[in-house]
Write a protein that holds these residues in place. Structure first.
Motif, PDB file in Angstrom:
ATOM      1  N   VAL A 102       9.608   1.735  -0.104  1.00 16.13           N
ATOM      2  CA  VAL A 102       8.230   2.221   0.051  1.00 16.13           C
ATOM      3  C   VAL A 102       8.183   3.394   1.020  1.00 16.13           C
ATOM      4  O   VAL A 102       7.471   4.377   0.799  1.00 16.13           O
ATOM      5  CB  VAL A 102       7.298   1.081   0.518  1.00 16.13           C
ATOM      6  CG1 VAL A 102       5.931   1.619   0.920  1.00 16.13           C
ATOM      7  CG2 VAL A 102       7.139   0.050  -0.592  1.00 16.13           C
ATOM      8  N   ASP A 103       8.939   3.323   2.097  1.00  7.14           N
ATOM      9  CA  ASP A 103       8.960   4.429   3.060  1.00  7.14           C
ATOM     10  C   ASP A 103       9.551   5.694   2.449  1.00  7.14           C
ATOM     11  O   ASP A 103       9.112   6.802   2.763  1.00  7.14           O
ATOM     12  CB  ASP A 103       9.757   4.032   4.303  1.00  7.14           C
ATOM     13  CG  ASP A 103       9.036   2.991   5.150  1.00  7.14           C
ATOM     14  OD1 ASP A 103       7.796   2.965   5.109  1.00  7.14           O
ATOM     15  OD2 ASP A 103       9.713   2.213   5.839  1.00  7.14           O
ATOM     16  N   ARG A 104      10.538   5.551   1.573  1.00 10.35           N
ATOM     17  CA  ARG A 104      11.200   6.727   1.002  1.00 10.35           C
ATOM     18  C   ARG A 104      10.512   7.244  -0.244  1.00 10.35           C
ATOM     19  O   ARG A 104      10.445   8.447  -0.475  1.00 10.35           O
ATOM     20  CB  ARG A 104      12.663   6.398   0.666  1.00 10.35           C
ATOM     21  CG  ARG A 104      13.538   6.079   1.868  1.00 10.35           C
ATOM     22  CD  ARG A 104      15.023   6.101   1.514  1.00 10.35           C
ATOM     23  NE  ARG A 104      15.375   5.191   0.446  1.00 10.35           N
ATOM     24  CZ  ARG A 104      15.668   3.903   0.609  1.00 10.35           C
ATOM     25  NH1 ARG A 104      15.610   3.372   1.827  1.00 10.35           N
ATOM     26  NH2 ARG A 104      16.012   3.130  -0.400  1.00 10.35           N
ATOM     27  N   GLU A 105       9.992   6.321  -1.082  1.00 10.46           N
ATOM     28  CA  GLU A 105       9.493   6.711  -2.398  1.00 10.46           C
ATOM     29  C   GLU A 105       8.031   6.366  -2.620  1.00 10.46           C
ATOM     30  O   GLU A 105       7.471   6.716  -3.665  1.00 10.46           O
ATOM     31  CB  GLU A 105      10.348   6.047  -3.488  1.00 10.46           C
ATOM     32  CG  GLU A 105      11.835   6.356  -3.377  1.00 10.46           C
ATOM     33  CD  GLU A 105      12.670   5.551  -4.371  1.00 10.46           C
ATOM     34  OE1 GLU A 105      12.103   5.047  -5.359  1.00 10.46           O
ATOM     35  OE2 GLU A 105      13.889   5.420  -4.140  1.00 10.46           O
ATOM     36  N   GLY A 106       7.407   5.685  -1.651  1.00 13.20           N
ATOM     37  CA  GLY A 106       6.014   5.310  -1.805  1.00 13.20           C
ATOM     38  C   GLY A 106       5.843   4.126  -2.747  1.00 13.20           C
ATOM     39  O   GLY A 106       6.806   3.659  -3.371  1.00 13.20           O
ATOM     40  N   VAL A 107       4.622   3.644  -2.864  1.00 12.19           N
ATOM     41  CA  VAL A 107       4.341   2.525  -3.764  1.00 12.19           C
ATOM     42  C   VAL A 107       4.626   2.891  -5.224  1.00 12.19           C
ATOM     43  O   VAL A 107       5.144   2.060  -5.983  1.00 12.19           O
ATOM     44  CB  VAL A 107       2.891   2.029  -3.582  1.00 12.19           C
ATOM     45  CG1 VAL A 107       2.596   0.878  -4.537  1.00 12.19           C
ATOM     46  CG2 VAL A 107       2.671   1.570  -2.141  1.00 12.19           C
ATOM     47  N   LEU A 134       1.906  -1.597   0.937  1.00 15.27           N
ATOM     48  CA  LEU A 134       1.732  -0.742   2.108  1.00 15.27           C
ATOM     49  C   LEU A 134       1.632  -1.569   3.388  1.00 15.27           C
ATOM     50  O   LEU A 134       2.208  -1.210   4.420  1.00 15.27           O
ATOM     51  CB  LEU A 134       0.489   0.135   1.945  1.00 15.27           C
ATOM     52  CG  LEU A 134       0.611   1.292   0.946  1.00 15.27           C
ATOM     53  CD1 LEU A 134      -0.716   2.028   0.819  1.00 15.27           C
ATOM     54  CD2 LEU A 134       1.719   2.261   1.356  1.00 15.27           C
ATOM     55  N   ARG A 138       4.181  -1.588   6.444  1.00  9.59           N
ATOM     56  CA  ARG A 138       3.657  -1.328   7.794  1.00  9.59           C
ATOM     57  C   ARG A 138       4.146  -2.393   8.777  1.00  9.59           C
ATOM     58  O   ARG A 138       4.523  -2.074   9.911  1.00  9.59           O
ATOM     59  CB  ARG A 138       2.128  -1.315   7.755  1.00  9.59           C
ATOM     60  CG  ARG A 138       1.452  -1.161   9.123  1.00  9.59           C
ATOM     61  CD  ARG A 138      -0.058  -1.146   8.924  1.00  9.59           C
ATOM     62  NE  ARG A 138      -0.785  -1.022  10.175  1.00  9.59           N
ATOM     63  CZ  ARG A 138      -1.300  -2.040  10.840  1.00  9.59           C
ATOM     64  NH1 ARG A 138      -1.146  -3.291  10.386  1.00  9.59           N
ATOM     65  NH2 ARG A 138      -1.977  -1.842  11.955  1.00  9.59           N
TER      66      ARG A 138
END
Length: 489
Positions: A102-107, A134, A138
């Motif tokens: 998620v941090d690298r490619e998003g949802v 998300l 987080r």
């Protein structure tokens, strides 16, 4: 297994009142009067039952407005055993989130890897974990931030970047919301910073009991020179990470695994920790595993002798698959020699107190001249077929892989039989029910114990061991006199 245990309020209350550490990570207890959330084993006196609320994840408790307890640090409890031992889409999503997707490619990147729409992924995670991707990412960033604040002397702006926050403001707001303390106040609680920049000393928690013998014994006995070693009572290795590489040292202690991490980029901290935890199977539920296996009277003496056996895994599934092929029908020593040659021929050089290389990527191996492989042509063919399938993306062995599809894709490659496929499923994919009834060591142990020793009959008997047959294999292997079964002297 305790799927959905947070919904059983009576059971949760009993666990909290008895401070039962076996439930840490299975659910989180929020207290209405103090607005904090804890792990079940929190040493503080249990709150009144009417003030307790139970959540399936730290992210869900945070999203509901509760802060992490300063005493028990629920964000640092062992992870739920479900995520490494289940094969459904929610478990795959949790493994991918832990690996930083998620941090690298998003949802959208997470959804694409799972083959679902963003809305479907969010709905599934909310239904089971009470938080979307998300919020879960987080919560992971908050835990990484706390580790960096308390164990390093990095400037706060660097901590924010390393933990994956988009801005210092978001970092400050999240730390205050989750821990009810400012980053500066958290730092006042820190241990002595590491002497070397980028080196962190951490404690990796696990659910007791843990039998370190075969876990560290296997890693040490099969260590590839230059990539891995056993030194001064610790297993050390290099590993490739998204933003660089890391060197990790792991030492078994009575109540934790001591972890020392040297990172070229601190943004890889949470990912490196997650991979080490998977390699050591630290999020397993040993009580559930041992109860199931001990129900077989012929396995019970083995379980009683060494409770808490884990299945040694890997930090890189592609690496392990390659090593499984190199080790086909040869001794442990010969397998190490073959792997060392491959590393010298194609690996990326690094230098860290005796460790010299990163294990080659599939792309590096695909470009390798097969002539350097001192092995029969049939194994060379299997080797090259594997690395080309991995390099092209035709074969997925990653943390979000479909286990059944991976097995089918492996079996379709030349030179891959049930033994190789199931060993990869066990140690690279992390399937707790992987089983190799045709393995010579398994059959010899079965015969000694009075179990059926033909693959068909043993498979039939092993139905009662499901879904933990991979752990049964560890107990069977441990009956033999081999270096993989004991800690090095």
């Amino acid at each position: 297994m305790l799927v959905g245990v947070h919904q059983d309020a009576e059971r949760c209350v009993r666990a909290v009142q008895s401070k039962d550490a076996r439930f840490d990570g299975w659910f989180f207890t929020a207290v209405l009067t103090t607005r904090i959330y804890c792990r079940p084993s929190c040493p503080v006196a249990p709150p009144k039952v009417e003030n307790m609320r139970f959540y399936p994840s730290a992210a869900a408790a945070q999203q509901a407005g509760f802060r992490a307890c300063k005493r028990c640090r629920p964000d640092a409890s062992p992870g739920s055993p479900q995520w490494n031992h289940r094969a459904d889409s929610v478990a795959k999503a949790m493994r991918l989130i832990a690996d930083g997707v998620v941090d690298r490619e998003g949802v959208p990147g997470l959804a694409a890897r799972l083959g679902y729409s963003v809305r479907q992924v969010e709905r599934q995670l909310l239904a089971e974990l009470g938080a979307g991707p998300l919020a879960l990412a987080r919560a992971q960033r908050a835990q990484t931030a706390r580790l960096l604040i308390e164990t390093t002397g990095l400037p706060m702006a660097d901590v924010a970047l390393a933990a994956g926050f988009a801005s210092v403001r978001a970092f400050n707001e999240t730390v205050r919301a989750v821990f009810a303390m400012s980053p500066t106040e958290l730092r006042m609680r820190r241990s002595t910073p590491s002497a070397a920049p980028g080196v962190l000393s951490l404690r990796l928690p696990f659910r007791a009991p843990l039998c370190p013998d075969n876990l560290f014994g296997h890693l040490a006995a099969t260590a590839v020179p230059g990539v891995e070693e056993w030194r001064d009572g610790a297993y050390r290795r290099t590993m490739r990470t998204p933003h660089g590489h890391a060197v990790v040292s792991l030492r078994p202690e009575p109540d934790h695994v001591a972890c020392r991490l040297a990172l070229t980029d601190l943004r890889d901290l949470s990912i490196a920790i997650a991979r080490c935890r998977r390699m050591l199977d630290l999020d397993a539920d040993p009580v559930a595993v041992d109860e199931q296996l001990a129900a077989d009277p012929l396995l019970k003496p083995l379980v009683d002798k060494d409770p808490g056996r884990r299945v040694p895994g890997t930090v890189d599934a592609a690496e392990f698959a390659v090593r499984a092929v190199l080790g086909q029908q040869v001794s442990t020593a010969a397998a190490r020699t073959h792997a060392a040659r491959v590393v010298l021929a194609a690996g990326t050089p690094v230098e860290d107190h005796g460790l010299t290389h990163l294990f080659p990527t599939p792309e590096q191996l695909a470009a390798l001249d097969p002539a350097v492989l001192a092995m029969p042509q049939s194994r060379k063919t299997a080797f090259m077929a594997l690395v080309h399938a991995l390099a092209s993306g035709a074969l997925d062995l990653g943390v979000g892989a479909d286990w059944d599809k991976a097995r089918a894709d492996l079996l379709a490659l030349p030179g891959f039989g049930p033994w190789t496929v199931e060993v990869i499923a066990m140690r690279a994919l992390g399937d707790p029910d992987a089983f190799i009834p045709g393995d010579l060591g398994v059959r010899l142990a079965a015969r000694t114990l009075g179990l059926p020793d033909t693959p068909g009959a043993l498979t039939q008997r092993a139905r009662a061991w499901r879904p933990w047959r991979a752990y049964a294999v560890q107990h069977l292997w441990a009956t033999g006199d081999h270096a993989v079964n004991r800690l090095p002297a």
